[in-house]
Design a protein around this motif. Structure first.
Motif, PDB file in Angstrom:
ATOM      1  N   ARG A  40      89.260  40.620 -51.786  1.00 37.63           N
ATOM      2  CA  ARG A  40      89.646  41.571 -52.723  1.00 37.63           C
ATOM      3  C   ARG A  40      88.782  41.387 -53.983  1.00 37.63           C
ATOM      4  O   ARG A  40      88.661  40.408 -54.092  1.00 37.63           O
ATOM      5  CB  ARG A  40      91.162  41.204 -53.223  1.00 37.63           C
ATOM      6  CG  ARG A  40      91.828  41.456 -52.088  1.00 37.63           C
ATOM      7  CD  ARG A  40      92.339  42.758 -51.079  1.00 37.63           C
ATOM      8  NE  ARG A  40      93.448  42.513 -50.289  1.00 37.63           N
ATOM      9  CZ  ARG A  40      92.183  42.388 -48.820  1.00 37.63           C
ATOM     10  NH1 ARG A  40      91.067  42.470 -48.445  1.00 37.63           N
ATOM     11  NH2 ARG A  40      93.487  42.437 -48.123  1.00 37.63           N
ATOM     12  N   TYR A  41      88.591  42.079 -54.779  1.00 33.88           N
ATOM     13  CA  TYR A  41      88.054  43.082 -55.642  1.00 33.88           C
ATOM     14  C   TYR A  41      88.142  43.631 -56.901  1.00 33.88           C
ATOM     15  O   TYR A  41      88.984  44.388 -56.733  1.00 33.88           O
ATOM     16  CB  TYR A  41      86.229  43.164 -54.664  1.00 33.88           C
ATOM     17  CG  TYR A  41      85.887  42.579 -53.920  1.00 33.88           C
ATOM     18  CD1 TYR A  41      84.816  41.340 -54.042  1.00 33.88           C
ATOM     19  CD2 TYR A  41      86.150  43.099 -52.646  1.00 33.88           C
ATOM     20  CE1 TYR A  41      84.162  40.781 -52.800  1.00 33.88           C
ATOM     21  CE2 TYR A  41      85.154  42.224 -51.217  1.00 33.88           C
ATOM     22  CZ  TYR A  41      84.465  41.096 -51.954  1.00 33.88           C
ATOM     23  OH  TYR A  41      84.462  40.672 -50.608  1.00 33.88           O
ATOM     24  N   THR A  42      87.731  43.684 -58.164  1.00 36.31           N
ATOM     25  CA  THR A  42      87.565  44.631 -58.966  1.00 36.31           C
ATOM     26  C   THR A  42      86.553  45.414 -58.999  1.00 36.31           C
ATOM     27  O   THR A  42      85.571  44.813 -58.944  1.00 36.31           O
ATOM     28  CB  THR A  42      87.678  43.804 -60.088  1.00 36.31           C
ATOM     29  OG1 THR A  42      88.950  42.823 -60.311  1.00 36.31           O
ATOM     30  CG2 THR A  42      87.990  44.305 -61.279  1.00 36.31           C
ATOM     31  N   PHE A  76      88.108  58.528 -53.494  1.00 35.78           N
ATOM     32  CA  PHE A  76      87.903  58.566 -52.867  1.00 35.78           C
ATOM     33  C   PHE A  76      87.118  57.176 -52.603  1.00 35.78           C
ATOM     34  O   PHE A  76      86.859  56.995 -51.229  1.00 35.78           O
ATOM     35  CB  PHE A  76      86.215  59.360 -53.131  1.00 35.78           C
ATOM     36  CG  PHE A  76      86.630  60.784 -53.027  1.00 35.78           C
ATOM     37  CD1 PHE A  76      87.367  61.023 -52.523  1.00 35.78           C
ATOM     38  CD2 PHE A  76      85.010  61.679 -52.929  1.00 35.78           C
ATOM     39  CE1 PHE A  76      87.395  63.315 -51.702  1.00 35.78           C
ATOM     40  CE2 PHE A  76      85.275  62.750 -52.924  1.00 35.78           C
ATOM     41  CZ  PHE A  76      86.765  63.329 -52.250  1.00 35.78           C
ATOM     42  N   LEU A  77      87.848  56.258 -53.592  1.00 35.59           N
ATOM     43  CA  LEU A  77      86.939  54.698 -53.261  1.00 35.59           C
ATOM     44  C   LEU A  77      88.082  53.982 -52.699  1.00 35.59           C
ATOM     45  O   LEU A  77      87.702  53.796 -51.705  1.00 35.59           O
ATOM     46  CB  LEU A  77      87.195  53.951 -54.419  1.00 35.59           C
ATOM     47  CG  LEU A  77      87.509  52.615 -54.553  1.00 35.59           C
ATOM     48  CD1 LEU A  77      85.970  51.961 -53.941  1.00 35.59           C
ATOM     49  CD2 LEU A  77      87.126  51.823 -55.860  1.00 35.59           C
ATOM     50  N   GLY A  78      89.794  54.106 -53.156  1.00 33.42           N
ATOM     51  CA  GLY A  78      90.321  53.930 -51.837  1.00 33.42           C
ATOM     52  C   GLY A  78      90.532  54.680 -50.613  1.00 33.42           C
ATOM     53  O   GLY A  78      91.071  53.441 -49.490  1.00 33.42           O
ATOM     54  N   LYS A  79      90.536  55.485 -50.800  1.00 30.47           N
ATOM     55  CA  LYS A  79      90.035  56.231 -49.117  1.00 30.47           C
ATOM     56  C   LYS A  79      88.686  55.629 -48.460  1.00 30.47           C
ATOM     57  O   LYS A  79      89.286  55.300 -46.846  1.00 30.47           O
ATOM     58  CB  LYS A  79      89.788  57.848 -49.029  1.00 30.47           C
ATOM     59  CG  LYS A  79      89.143  57.972 -47.477  1.00 30.47           C
ATOM     60  CD  LYS A  79      88.937  60.160 -48.172  1.00 30.47           C
ATOM     61  CE  LYS A  79      89.214  60.518 -46.192  1.00 30.47           C
ATOM     62  NZ  LYS A  79      88.552  59.647 -45.469  1.00 30.47           N
ATOM     63  N   THR A 123      93.955  47.346 -47.416  1.00 32.65           N
ATOM     64  CA  THR A 123      94.687  48.684 -48.537  1.00 32.65           C
ATOM     65  C   THR A 123      93.534  48.651 -49.410  1.00 32.65           C
ATOM     66  O   THR A 123      91.923  48.620 -49.404  1.00 32.65           O
ATOM     67  CB  THR A 123      95.315  47.010 -49.518  1.00 32.65           C
ATOM     68  OG1 THR A 123      96.239  47.726 -50.657  1.00 32.65           O
ATOM     69  CG2 THR A 123      93.875  46.030 -50.113  1.00 32.65           C
ATOM     70  N   THR A 124      93.957  49.771 -50.085  1.00 28.33           N
ATOM     71  CA  THR A 124      93.041  50.564 -51.702  1.00 28.33           C
ATOM     72  C   THR A 124      93.314  49.766 -52.743  1.00 28.33           C
ATOM     73  O   THR A 124      92.156  48.700 -52.261  1.00 28.33           O
ATOM     74  CB  THR A 124      93.785  51.521 -51.509  1.00 28.33           C
ATOM     75  OG1 THR A 124      95.394  51.614 -52.138  1.00 28.33           O
ATOM     76  CG2 THR A 124      94.375  52.593 -50.171  1.00 28.33           C
ATOM     77  N   ASP A 128      95.536  42.436 -54.632  1.00 26.15           N
ATOM     78  CA  ASP A 128      95.018  43.582 -54.437  1.00 26.15           C
ATOM     79  C   ASP A 128      93.556  44.043 -54.724  1.00 26.15           C
ATOM     80  O   ASP A 128      93.159  43.075 -55.892  1.00 26.15           O
ATOM     81  CB  ASP A 128      96.540  44.662 -54.956  1.00 26.15           C
ATOM     82  CG  ASP A 128      96.352  46.101 -53.911  1.00 26.15           C
ATOM     83  OD1 ASP A 128      95.250  46.394 -53.185  1.00 26.15           O
ATOM     84  OD2 ASP A 128      97.112  46.800 -54.213  1.00 26.15           O
ATOM     85  N   ASN A 129      92.866  44.969 -54.309  1.00 19.47           N
ATOM     86  CA  ASN A 129      91.761  45.423 -55.255  1.00 19.47           C
ATOM     87  C   ASN A 129      92.620  46.227 -56.604  1.00 19.47           C
ATOM     88  O   ASN A 129      93.053  46.214 -56.453  1.00 19.47           O
ATOM     89  CB  ASN A 129      90.823  46.538 -54.530  1.00 19.47           C
ATOM     90  CG  ASN A 129      90.441  45.727 -52.974  1.00 19.47           C
ATOM     91  OD1 ASN A 129      90.168  44.441 -53.152  1.00 19.47           O
ATOM     92  ND2 ASN A 129      90.943  46.269 -52.310  1.00 19.47           N
TER      93      ASN A 129
END
Length: 384
Positions: free
Chosen positions: A92-94, A108-111, A120-121, A177-178
């Protein structure tokens, strides 16, 4: 998992809160209008049943948002690509990115994360200045958004920043989560993307007693370069530049933000690309531990900027704008006469949309050209 009450005002809704939030949305006339647009002809009862079947925020995103975003990609872009090849999709990243569009950048990042194998998004940081309508606030909190409080006194800002920072560590280490956060407050209207050190200072306020670099390593920051071939809001941004120039103290209204959101969502963007740079954890290890606190955030911000700049995807219009402003043809090998004619026609069309008093066509044209030229300028400099 128990979420500390200190996060209640800023966090997304928890699963047990979703049913009530769904019902509030479905009872709202404005939201129903949105539904009629997004899901034309679908009975409200059917939508209600499908909503209540979504037991988590991610369920909601996958069952409602994903399909809508795919339609946006199909209708308003010439393809949306994402390169995550330097990341481990099990981690997971920031994501810290340049910021072009209020809604589309994180959406669009989540997709893209789902399309590229992430399970996960991401949770999205968004300013409360965009949430003046209660139903919009409900919707974004369903949609995995955490809220950045704006317009506070210095003391209140400090306290709110500490809570937000603590929340980011909670998301990364407890919720796994991201996250996405823009590199600066508000969009860079001239596309000269620079990370505000204050964003990094906020991140380092939480996380306990670790050193600054150790804390930031725990957030696993990934610089993300977002490249739109066309920015549907370019004429609105240019208009804003002239209004700020001509009217002392001019400020955007809540309605201006709504228009920006609508224009960004429904405007044609051409080709869109998201390029992830390597996570900065290993690079942070190379920093001199004796670097003064007064300098360390500037150094990290410059590194993130360099990573974003070198990872832009440029298009012919970027080089045409740069050559036009510089009065030469130094990059003529990057575009054709047809590209140049298409760009001139596009700029004329965007300028025609601006309807303000004392319209300064030359100034507005220069502002739009600068928006397209700056990514090329920064890319060339970062690639030297």
């Amino acid at each position: 998992m128990k979420v500390p009450v200190e996060f209640d005002e800023i966090r997304p809704f928890e699963p047990e809160e979703l049913p009530q939030a769904y019902d509030r949305l479905l009872a709202n006339p404005q939201f129903r209008q949105v539904l009629n647009f997004v899901l034309p002809g679908v009975p409200l009862e059917m939508i209600k049943e499908k909503m209540h079947a979504c037991k988590t925020n991610l369920d909601f995103q996958l069952n409602f948002c994903y399909g809508f975003l795919q339609k946006l990609v199909d209708k308003y872009t010439n393809g949306c690509s994402m390169d995550v090849s330097c990341l481990d999709t099990s981690r997971r990243y920031t994501f810290v990115s340049n910021h072009r569009d209020i809604v589309i950048d994180p959406a669009f990042l989540g997709k893209g994360l789902i399309d590229n194998g992430f399970k996960t998004t991401c949770e999205i940081a968004i300013g409360d200045n965009l949430l003046s309508l209660p139903w919009v606030k409900d919707l974004v909190r369903i949609d995995k958004t955490f809220i950045v409080k704006r317009g506070l006194s210095p003391r209140e800002t400090l306290a709110a920043s500490k809570v937000m920072s603590d929340y980011m560590y909670f998301v990364m280490e407890q919720k796994h989560d991201n996250m996405w956060i823009a590199q600066r407050e508000g969009r860079a209207k001239d596309s000269d993307d620079r990370t505000q050190p204050a964003i990094l200072k906020m991140m380092a306020m939480g996380g306990g007693k670790d050193s600054i670099t150790e804390k930031l390593k725990r957030l696993h920051i990934v610089p993300l370069a977002i490249s739109y071939e066309l920015d549907p809001c370019d004429f609105l941004k240019a208009q804003e530049f002239q209004l700020k120039r001509d009217i002392p103290g001019w400020k955007k209204s809540a309605q201006d933000d709504v228009v920006s959101m609508q224009t960004g969502i429904m405007g044609y963007k051409g080709r869109v690309h998201y390029q992830c740079a390597p996570c900065i954890d290993d690079w942070l290890d190379t920093l001199d531990p004796d670097t003064p606190k007064t300098k360390i955030f500037d150094i990290i911000a410059e590194h993130i900027d360099h990573e974003i700049h070198r990872n832009y995807r440029l298009y012919p219009f970027n080089y045409i704008a740069l050559d036009t402003l510089d009065g030469n043809s130094a990059h003529a090998d990057k575009y054709t006469d047809e590209d140049k004619a298409a760009f001139d026609k596009y700029i004329a069309g965007q300028l025609a949309k601006i309807n303000i008093e004392n319209k300064d066509e030359a100034y507005l044209r220069e502002r739009i050209l600068t928006m397209y030229a700056n990514p090329a300028r920064n890319f060339i400099k970062a690639s030297e």
